[in-house]
Scaffold this motif. Structure first.
Motif, PDB file in Angstrom:
ATOM      1  N   LEU A  58      56.540   4.529 -29.627  1.00 18.54           N
ATOM      2  CA  LEU A  58      57.316   5.459 -30.436  1.00 18.54           C
ATOM      3  C   LEU A  58      56.579   6.789 -30.579  1.00 18.54           C
ATOM      4  CD1 LEU A  58      58.369   3.078 -33.360  1.00 18.54           C
ATOM      5  CD2 LEU A  58      59.678   3.664 -31.314  1.00 18.54           C
ATOM      6  N   PRO A  59      57.306   7.889 -30.672  1.00 21.89           N
ATOM      7  CA  PRO A  59      56.640   9.176 -30.881  1.00 21.89           C
ATOM      8  C   PRO A  59      55.733   9.193 -32.111  1.00 21.89           C
ATOM      9  CG  PRO A  59      58.898   9.545 -30.208  1.00 21.89           C
ATOM     10  CD  PRO A  59      58.745   8.060 -30.395  1.00 21.89           C
ATOM     11  N   MET A  60      56.153   8.511 -33.197  1.00 22.86           N
ATOM     12  CA  MET A  60      55.339   8.499 -34.415  1.00 22.86           C
ATOM     13  C   MET A  60      54.265   7.414 -34.405  1.00 22.86           C
ATOM     14  SD  MET A  60      58.077   9.445 -37.431  1.00 22.86           S
ATOM     15  CE  MET A  60      56.797   9.643 -38.688  1.00 22.86           C
ATOM     16  N   LYS A  61      54.279   6.572 -33.391  1.00 18.59           N
ATOM     17  CA  LYS A  61      53.234   5.552 -33.189  1.00 18.59           C
ATOM     18  C   LYS A  61      53.128   4.537 -34.324  1.00 18.59           C
ATOM     19  CE  LYS A  61      51.984   7.594 -29.372  1.00 18.59           C
ATOM     20  NZ  LYS A  61      52.389   7.007 -28.074  1.00 18.59           N
ATOM     21  N   ARG A  62      54.228   4.310 -35.036  1.00 17.14           N
ATOM     22  CA  ARG A  62      54.199   3.292 -36.092  1.00 17.14           C
ATOM     23  C   ARG A  62      55.609   2.780 -36.352  1.00 17.14           C
ATOM     24  NH1 ARG A  62      56.141   4.660 -41.184  1.00 17.14           N
ATOM     25  NH2 ARG A  62      56.442   6.894 -41.615  1.00 17.14           N
ATOM     26  N   GLY A  63      55.675   1.575 -36.918  1.00 14.62           N
ATOM     27  CA  GLY A  63      56.945   1.066 -37.376  1.00 14.62           C
ATOM     28  C   GLY A  63      57.273   1.617 -38.751  1.00 14.62           C
TER      29      GLY A  63
END
Length: 249
Positions: free
Chosen positions: A212-217
């Motif tokens: 994911l672009p934000m690197k988190r769930g």
């Protein structure tokens, strides 16, 4: 002060639970719908009451039209005129490719995710619409980023059901706008909820979050904030809209 009475389907866990707790904090009277998890639903009700809020729990399988109608009638009797609906209840089956799907599985997913959302919306509109003597209200449908992404090799049937929820959101918003009812949707992406375990992979979010672009769930509470805003008077000129909450995906 407006008396907000809000039904949250599938309110015993995950996004539904987080939404119930947040809305109660904001002064809503809450009805938590659940299908089988009575103890967990009652735990949420108890937590809301401990914090000075008002809530009840009602068992109903939203795939069953008669149970849905009975639930709304019980809300009428116990709480009064409904002002908000969060169509949150949804199911998915074990991860599978198209070659592993059968008609029974597809029908099961659509009965809850699509038909259930339609019937709950129908009953809410009957109570909220100005033409029926209602005071208006707001509906938020909990869709999924899967409706845009397709969920290949995992849940194409689930994704398709959420595509139907998106179309319901658009069509119903246009149909009831003049009746004082706003209809919007949130489309969560990878959120830390127990639904992933239902699909056979409890750790799915951690497996794919780095893509994911934000690197988190995401957290259920983050989705709850968006739902609460869409239900609120702060979103009074918003209808037929979609809030994508998928970390940039």
């Amino acid at each position: 002060m407006k008396n907000n009475i809000t039904l949250i389907t599938g309110g015993s866990r995950g996004i539904g639970r987080a939404t119930a707790l947040l809305l109660a904090q904001k002064g809503h009277t809450i009805c938590i719908n659940y299908r089988s998890q009575q103890a967990r639903a009652e735990e949420v009700v108890a937590l809301i009451r401990q914090r000075g809020g008002s809530a009840i729990a009602i068992a109903a399988d939203i795939a069953d039209e008669e149970q849905v109608v009975a639930m709304f009638q019980q809300i009428d009797r116990q709480l009064g005129p409904l002002t908000g609906l969060v169509n949150n209840a949804g199911i998915l089956q074990q991860q599978a490719s198209i070659e592993q799907l059968d008609a029974r599985r597809i029908a099961t997913v659509f009965a809850t995710n699509v038909s259930g959302s339609f019937i709950c919306a129908r009953e809410a509109v009957k109570r909220m619409a100005l033409r029926h003597g209602g005071q208006g209200g707001a509906i938020v449908n909990v869709s999924s980023a899967a409706s845009r992404l397709g969920a290949p090799h995992e849940y194409v049937d689930y994704a398709a059901s959420k595509g139907a929820v998106d179309t319901l959101t658009t069509g119903l918003a246009l149909e009831v706008a003049a009746q004082g009812i706003r209809v919007n949707a949130v489309r969560p992406g990878l959120i830390y909820t127990e639904m992933h375990a239902d699909g056979g992979e409890p750790g799915r979010v951690d497996r794919v979050k780095d893509n994911l672009p934000m690197k988190r769930g995401g957290q259920p509470e983050e989705v709850a904030q968006a739902i609460a805003w869409l239900l609120s008077d702060e979103a009074s000129y918003v209808t037929g809209s979609f809030l994508d909450m998928a970390g940039g995906r």
